[in-house]
Each structure stands twice: as structure tokens, then as C-alpha cells.
Design a protein around this motif. Structure first.
Motif, PDB file in Angstrom:
ATOM      1  N   ILE A  14       0.838  -1.205   0.000  1.00 22.86           N
ATOM      2  CA  ILE A  14       0.000   0.000   0.000  1.00 22.86           C
ATOM      3  C   ILE A  14       0.870   1.251   0.000  1.00 22.86           C
ATOM      4  O   ILE A  14       0.586   2.234  -0.699  1.00 22.86           O
ATOM      5  N   ASN A  15       1.957   1.220   0.753  1.00 21.12           N
ATOM      6  CA  ASN A  15       2.851   2.378   0.813  1.00 21.12           C
ATOM      7  C   ASN A  15       3.495   2.653  -0.535  1.00 21.12           C
ATOM      8  O   ASN A  15       3.639   3.815  -0.937  1.00 21.12           O
ATOM      9  N   LEU A  16       3.913   1.593  -1.246  1.00 20.60           N
ATOM     10  CA  LEU A  16       4.528   1.793  -2.557  1.00 20.60           C
ATOM     11  C   LEU A  16       3.529   2.384  -3.538  1.00 20.60           C
ATOM     12  O   LEU A  16       3.869   3.293  -4.319  1.00 20.60           O
ATOM     13  N   VAL A  17       2.304   1.874  -3.520  1.00 14.58           N
ATOM     14  CA  VAL A  17       1.264   2.401  -4.419  1.00 14.58           C
ATOM     15  C   VAL A  17       1.076   3.889  -4.186  1.00 14.58           C
ATOM     16  O   VAL A  17       0.954   4.687  -5.133  1.00 14.58           O
ATOM     17  N   ARG A  18       1.093   4.293  -2.900  1.00 13.25           N
ATOM     18  CA  ARG A  18       0.928   5.706  -2.564  1.00 13.25           C
ATOM     19  C   ARG A  18       2.162   6.515  -2.952  1.00 13.25           C
ATOM     20  O   ARG A  18       2.058   7.564  -3.612  1.00 13.25           O
ATOM     21  N   ASP A  19       3.353   6.024  -2.576  1.00 18.06           N
ATOM     22  CA  ASP A  19       4.573   6.794  -2.793  1.00 18.06           C
ATOM     23  C   ASP A  19       4.923   6.930  -4.280  1.00 18.06           C
ATOM     24  O   ASP A  19       5.463   7.966  -4.702  1.00 18.06           O
ATOM     25  N   LYS A  20       4.659   5.882  -5.059  1.00 18.92           N
ATOM     26  CA  LYS A  20       4.972   5.912  -6.491  1.00 18.92           C
ATOM     27  C   LYS A  20       3.792   6.368  -7.345  1.00 18.92           C
ATOM     28  O   LYS A  20       3.888   6.393  -8.567  1.00 18.92           O
ATOM     29  N   ASN A  21       2.690   6.685  -6.662  1.00 23.72           N
ATOM     30  CA  ASN A  21       1.493   7.162  -7.358  1.00 23.72           C
ATOM     31  C   ASN A  21       1.048   6.173  -8.448  1.00 23.72           C
ATOM     32  O   ASN A  21       0.756   6.546  -9.582  1.00 23.72           O
TER      33      ASN A  21
END
Length: 366
Positions: A337-344
């Protein structure tokens, strides 16, 4: 043999050699050979009809093999009836006697041996305490939950102190939450007792979490034997790769200098996988969780641009459906979830994905 432990100091307990089992013209087991070591927890894993239950029943003497040999603790048991073999067994259906109390179910085998009443009572209490049911001894099976009934069946199987414990899909009739709880309890109990255990299951998660080694079966043969990590990370065949976990199977071609070609993208693979590239057309396989995201403008090895066509929220991670090349090649990737958010990462966006060379497995195109 690939089913032997590398540690030669481990004591061999069960030895199966060239086992064949036929039912009429149908061959259920095809030349099975396997070693099981003292105190091991081994899972027979595979789809319905693969032969895993037939193999368990042959070990128990419930279905004598057509040919081949089985030895247990150095004794040839190939032709012995089930009553003369040293094992306890737990069936999927529990097979408890409905007209007997929990105490009487657990002590049934001991009573048949005409054991001393006080010794039987002591052993029954010991086992019920072991499985957390000491206060349920006077109840009947119908008064217990499914999980409690399974514990009673396990206690009964252990009552005679068998050298081998056989478990035939023991958790499949339980709901998911009880199953997860009970598998941890069963594994902990097996470790404490040190009893050699073989469990049949079609549930890969059960096998991965409970087994010391997994025997993956398909169509009457053993596809692979290994630790859970070996089975998952180093699958020996496309069947194992597909059956255990989730795997991307990508059409590829053999390239130059040991590379594989995914369309126009040349990817490096490790030397062990390079040696498996016999023909021109091959399958390059990678787990969804092994796929990484890089910055779009990076030109790192084994990376290329892909388009996000779907994003499925699965709680702790998202499963992204990707296309690459001309848009007709698909790939699944699991992103935190964090990667999806951070990498948009979002549907319709272009991202750069990387397939680490040590995570790519090569198999012949089937």
C-alpha cells in the motif's frame, strides 16, 4: 536422490521404494520412492486425484501396493496388514464413535488391549490435557465443535504412542479461522512429542506453514520434494510453480548471451536458469511479489515500461494487472500500500517495473 536430506546424520525412519498401486487398468501411483526421517513433519501436497491419499493408505496398509517396498524403523512392512503396523491415523471425517464419551473415544484402543483401568484413565487425561480438552471428557462428540472433535480424534490417534502419525486432510472440514488456529496447535504438539508425521492436504498454505518438507504430487508421481522455502522459491517444474503460490507465466524466447526476450525486452537470468533454456520458445516465470517498481526515467537492468490496467485492493497490498510491449502481454504484480501511494501507482498510469534476475525461473514451453 532429491528427496534425501543433506544432513546424513538424520535418522531414516520410513523408506518407500518403487511403489506402484493399480486399480484395475488405472495406475494411481507410478514408481514412488521417498525417504522420511525420524521426527519429521512431511506434507503430501497436490490436487484431487494426484495419488497423495493412495500413498498415505499404502503406508498405513489400508490399500496394499501392487508392487514396491515400504520399511518403517528398519522393518519391512510391505505386506503387513494395517492392524500390525505402528501408526495412528486421523481422518477428514474424524470417525469418532458417537455413542461413546470423549474419554471412551480416546481410551478405546487402550481398553481393547485390556490395559489397566487406572493406567487408561491416566493416559486419557494426559492426552486430553495435551490437546486442551481435559474438562470435556464426559461429553459426547455431538456436543463438541468441529475443532474440538478434531482434537479428540488427534488424542485418540496418539493414545497408543505410535511411531508414525498419519493425517488425512485433517483440517478441511473446519472453517477458515479455526483451521488457522488448529494447524498451529497441531504443529506445536508434533514438535513437542517428536512423532514422525505425514499429512495429506490440497491446501498449499497448510503445507507451507506446517511441514518440515513438502512432497508435491501430480498424476501419480512426485514432482518435487523440499522444504517449504525450496518448493516456493525454487520450483522444479512448471506444475509446482503454478500449484504453489501465484506465478506469472510469460511467453519468452532464448536470447543472446544467456538472456531471455520478453518481446523486445532482453532480461538477464542467473546461470542455473540459463542452463534450462534448451529450445527457442520458453516460459519465463516470476512471482508477483518479486516485481519491483523503479522511477520511470531509470534505465536499470531487467526493467521496462508497463501500463497499469487494473488495481485490486487486497488489504495489506494491491495486485496490479499490467500490460507491456504492444499491450497484448500481461503481468500481475503485488505492491505494498505504501509503494502504491509513494509511487502514485494508479489505473492508466505508466510505470517502470523490474524483474530481478534471481527471481526469474525458466521452464520449457508446454
Amino acid at each position: 536422490m532429491n528427496d534425501l536430506k543433506s544432513d546424513t546424520q538424520d535418522k531414516l525412519y520410513l523408506q518407500i521404494r518403487s511403489l506402484v498401486k493399480k486399480f484395475g487398468t488405472f495406475t494411481a501411483l507410478k514408481n514412488i520412492s521417498l525417504d522420511v526421517f525420524d521426527g519429521e513433519f512431511v506434507c503430501f501436497l497436490g490436487p484431487s486425484g494426484c495419488g497423495k491419499t493412495t500413498l498415505l493408505r499404502a503406508i498405513a496398509g489400508l490399500d496394499i501396493q501392487t508392487s514396491g517396498h515400504i520399511s518403517q524403523a528398519g522393518k519391512d512392512i510391505s505386506a503387513l496388514p494395517a492392524s500390525e503396523r505402528d501408526f495412528g491415523i486421523v481422518f477428514q471425517s474424524y470417525a469418532l464413535f458417537p455413542n461413546l464419551t470423549v474419554n471412551d473415544n480416546v481410551g478405546y484402543g487402550l481398553v481393547n488391549l485390556r490395559s489397566n483401568k487406572s493406567a487408561v484413565k491416566e493416559r486419557v487425561e494426559e492426552l486430553l490435557s495435551l490437546v486442551g480438552l481435559l474438562d470435556q471428557g464426559e461429553k459426547y462428540p455431538a456436543q463438541l465443535s468441529g475443532g474440538q472433535q478434531q482434537r479428540v480424534a488427534l488424542a485418540r490417534a496418539l493414545a497408543m504412542s505410535p511411531g508414525l502419525l498419519l493425517l488425512d486432510e485433517p483440517l478441511s472440514a473446519l472453517d477458515a479461522k479455526v483451521r488457522v488456529h488448529l494447524r498451529h496447535e497441531m504443529k506445536d504438539l508434533q514438535r513437542r512429542l517428536g512423532v514422525t508425521t505425514i499429512m495429506v492436504t490440497h491446501d498449499q498454505e497448510e503445507a507451507l506453514t506446517m511441514a518440515d518438507r513438502i512432497v508435491v504430487m501430480n498424476d501419480g508421481v512426485i514432482e518435487q520434494v523440499g522444504t517449504p522455502e525450496e518448493i516456493y522459491r525454487q520450483p522444479a517444474s512448471a506444475f509446482v510453480a503454478d500449484f504453489v503460490g501465484t506465478m506469472n507465466f510469460l511467453k519468452a524466447e532464448k536470447g543472446e548471451n544467456g538472456q531471455v526476450l520478453l518481446g523486445h525486452h532482453a532480461l538477464n537470468v542467473n546461470k542455473a536458469e540459463q542452463q534450462k533454456m534448451n529450445g527457442r520458445d520458453i516460459l519465463a516465470c516470476v512471482r508477483p511479489e518479486d516485481i519491483a517498481v523503479r522511477n520511470v526515467d531509470e534505465t536499470t537492468p531487467n526493467s521496462f515500461i508497463a501500463k497499469v490496467t487494473e488495481l485490486e485492493f487486497l488489504g495489506s497490498f494491491c495486485r496490479a494487472s499490467l500490460t507491456y510491449g504492444d499491450g497484448d502481454s500481461e503481468l500481475s504484480a503485488d505492491f505494498s500500500i505504501n509503494l502504491v501511494r509513494d509511487k502514485n501507482v494508479q489505473v492508466g498510469s505508466d510505470i517502470r517495473v523490474a524483474l530481478p534476475e534471481n527471481s526469474i525461473h525458466i521452464f520449457p514451453k508446454g
